[in-house]
Design an enzyme around this catalytic site. Sequence first.
Site, mmCIF file in Angstrom:
data_model
loop_
_atom_site.group_PDB
_atom_site.id
_atom_site.type_symbol
_atom_site.label_atom_id
_atom_site.label_comp_id
_atom_site.label_asym_id
_atom_site.label_seq_id
_atom_site.Cartn_x
_atom_site.Cartn_y
_atom_site.Cartn_z
ATOM 1 N N THR A 42 3.511 8.646 13.353
ATOM 2 C CA THR A 42 3.639 10.360 14.191
ATOM 3 C C THR A 42 4.833 10.848 13.732
ATOM 4 O O THR A 42 5.655 11.290 14.633
ATOM 5 C CB THR A 42 4.266 9.847 16.145
ATOM 6 O OG1 THR A 42 5.322 8.494 15.757
ATOM 7 C CG2 THR A 42 2.663 8.888 16.595
ATOM 8 N N TYR A 43 4.862 11.102 12.665
ATOM 9 C CA TYR A 43 5.327 12.181 12.149
ATOM 10 C C TYR A 43 4.667 12.504 10.591
ATOM 11 O O TYR A 43 3.345 12.437 10.500
ATOM 12 C CB TYR A 43 6.761 11.652 11.554
ATOM 13 C CG TYR A 43 6.299 9.825 10.265
ATOM 14 C CD1 TYR A 43 5.760 10.220 9.144
ATOM 15 C CD2 TYR A 43 6.888 9.367 10.946
ATOM 16 C CE1 TYR A 43 5.660 8.775 8.726
ATOM 17 C CE2 TYR A 43 6.563 8.051 10.905
ATOM 18 C CZ TYR A 43 6.290 7.968 9.326
ATOM 19 O OH TYR A 43 5.446 6.637 9.202
ATOM 20 N N GLU A 48 -3.968 4.203 3.721
ATOM 21 C CA GLU A 48 -3.673 5.798 3.883
ATOM 22 C C GLU A 48 -4.921 6.617 3.544
ATOM 23 O O GLU A 48 -4.322 6.249 2.076
ATOM 24 C CB GLU A 48 -3.189 6.156 3.870
ATOM 25 C CG GLU A 48 -1.531 5.888 4.347
ATOM 26 C CD GLU A 48 -0.495 6.449 4.549
ATOM 27 O OE1 GLU A 48 0.037 7.425 4.106
ATOM 28 O OE2 GLU A 48 1.129 5.490 4.139
ATOM 29 N N TRP A 65 0.960 5.768 0.977
ATOM 30 C CA TRP A 65 0.229 6.412 0.078
ATOM 31 C C TRP A 65 -0.149 6.811 -0.962
ATOM 32 O O TRP A 65 -1.328 6.966 -1.421
ATOM 33 C CB TRP A 65 1.260 8.358 0.063
ATOM 34 C CG TRP A 65 0.566 8.846 0.157
ATOM 35 C CD1 TRP A 65 0.363 9.813 -0.859
ATOM 36 C CD2 TRP A 65 -0.597 9.871 0.778
ATOM 37 N NE1 TRP A 65 -0.355 10.933 -1.112
ATOM 38 C CE2 TRP A 65 -0.621 11.201 0.358
ATOM 39 C CE3 TRP A 65 -1.217 9.904 1.452
ATOM 40 C CZ2 TRP A 65 -1.475 11.985 0.116
ATOM 41 C CZ3 TRP A 65 -2.779 11.179 1.955
ATOM 42 C CH2 TRP A 65 -2.310 11.593 1.589
ATOM 43 N N GLY A 98 0.899 -0.982 -0.069
ATOM 44 C CA GLY A 98 0.025 -0.043 0.018
ATOM 45 C C GLY A 98 1.052 1.353 0.710
ATOM 46 O O GLY A 98 1.331 1.431 -1.102
ATOM 47 N N ASP A 131 -0.436 -0.828 4.937
ATOM 48 C CA ASP A 131 -0.053 0.411 5.039
ATOM 49 C C ASP A 131 -1.876 1.010 4.564
ATOM 50 O O ASP A 131 -1.210 1.428 2.882
ATOM 51 C CB ASP A 131 1.119 0.629 4.637
ATOM 52 C CG ASP A 131 0.973 2.582 4.846
ATOM 53 O OD1 ASP A 131 0.415 2.584 4.785
ATOM 54 O OD2 ASP A 131 2.586 2.492 4.696
ATOM 55 N N ASP A 190 3.123 -6.603 6.207
ATOM 56 C CA ASP A 190 2.549 -5.106 6.804
ATOM 57 C C ASP A 190 1.196 -4.594 5.856
ATOM 58 O O ASP A 190 1.975 -4.691 4.584
ATOM 59 C CB ASP A 190 3.742 -4.432 7.516
ATOM 60 C CG ASP A 190 3.386 -2.680 7.721
ATOM 61 O OD1 ASP A 190 2.981 -2.710 8.885
ATOM 62 O OD2 ASP A 190 3.181 -1.960 6.905
#
Length: 611
Positions: free
Chosen positions: A452-453, A385, A344, A342, A383, A381
Amino acid sequence: MRIRHKAVAGLTTLLLPLATLVALGAPAEAAPDAAPEATATYAKTQDWGNGFEGKWTIKNTGTTTLSSWNVQWDFPADTKVTSAWDATVTNSGTRWTGKNLSWNGTLAPGASVSFGFNGTGPGAPSKCTLNGGSCDGGSVPGDNPPSAPGTPTASDVTDTSAKLDWKPATDDKGVKNYDVLRDGAKVGTVTGTSYTDSGLTAGTDYSYTVQARDTADQTGPASGAVKVRTTGGGDPGPGPGDKVKLGYFTEWGVYQRNYHAKNIATSGSAGKITHINYSFGNVQGGKCTMGDSYAAIDKAYTADQSVDGVADTWDQPLRGNFNQLRKLKAKYPNIKILWSFGGWTWSGGFTDAMKNPAAFAKSCHDLVEDPRWADVFDGIDLDWEYPNACGLSCDTSGPAVFKTMMQAFRNQFGAKNLVTAAITADASSGGKIDAADYGGAAQYSDWYNVMTYDFFGAWAAKGPTAPHSPLTSYAGIPQEGFNSAAAIAKLKAKGVPSAKLLLGIGFYGRGWTGVTQKEPGGSATGAAPGTYEAGIEDYKVLKNSCPSNGTVAGTAYAHCGNNWWSYDTPSTVRSKMTWAKEQGLGGAFFWEFSGDTANGELVSAINDGLK
């Protein structure tokens, strides 16, 4: 919130074919004289639903040198070649021709050469000719290559040796022998179905596959892989109670960035991490698919680029990043690797895929566990978004969709494989954390990578300037809930165990230009210039070009000239790790390896801080 790394992925992948593509042109010249003592064998090496990758292998089986080659075949009208490499590929209607280039036409007796192509459509080649004669090989009329042998089983494992046994391959004209491969390199050839490998290192992980060769010297596909760990060697490494120290390794980083698996070792980082997320695989057509298959499995590595100093050969069953990561695991057996899907750019496919969660999970399992590279990966994993929220595209599947997805993947991958997810850190009221059931899904996940960025950046071109990775809130923060502490607190409140939360660290900064104010909150005129993208720069560059001269909310910032940057330094990373331990978090992760210095300053800070 925008995530820096995802936007870059699609762009760089699109640039790849420029380096390897041989243009499709007019019909080929007349074929050279027939060479009956040569074979052309076809294999479909990849299939991603709406396209595929094919490969022809030409082998000189005669006793005299072949000076040129010309393979011709028919495809059905709905099947076409769209790009090719290592040959000039042309067509006249449904008849296709692959002709050698100036440097690979000469084949000595016994030598082979391959060329590949990408295509569309479901068809297989037929009516193959090689230099005007019969191809006599592969997936065309003639002598078929052998099947894959059974996956080996290991026994009699000692500090320095291991015995392997496997079920025989089949072939229409008989199997001659078997090649045994350790970590992708051939270590022996036998006529039977057993082999003992010796000279190994105690307490070390190895991966073995086997390939059969028939009486015409054609090599079939590799067997499944078996992992073997030799006995001895002392402490096997981190146990389940240790903190996770995970880094993302980008598929496209091998191009402009010139960052390879070897750099993880030479920087000293390999001995200080526990996990690697390989990013990214794509999600399209309801399935997990390859991202950039050339970088992943085909790019040939020279000896100086390779993890173990051994160059790739043209005929080895796996090259590219996957083989380099296999070699890295052989040197650092405590590292676990997950394939991340995945990001962005490629999150848009999750919505369609989740119309059938079980089928989606199975497609991903089948790809991750493909026998050619199953030993490389220890899990997956995801991801996305963002589920039931907006990123590059918007999803409206409802708050239960994320829990449904994680349950489907846990059911498919089982308890022995890792199943993780990268998730939003938007803790604003009614924000992205509130949009999906992260608490309910946690029971199916080993951990969450909380991003967390990228809380703030120059997409707000006029500012106000603000750190993109604040640990806590501060007076004047542009948006409440956009900080690490708020995200972790909200996820805990929703029922996510602390030990299943990893704190995210960006190995880069975000910046503005046209700024006169040193402290956060200043106005700007746009994004500061960056090496690859405006508004973004690696830590390894910023530490020298614009050194930090202030801190706010647990992270650093720098004002130099009319530019303003925020980024983490070794000092702020160590402080964040102390905070993560105080919160009982499972560890930390970072985006991504190539932003660090050549000696791994930031990875060292994560490792030191989590001890």
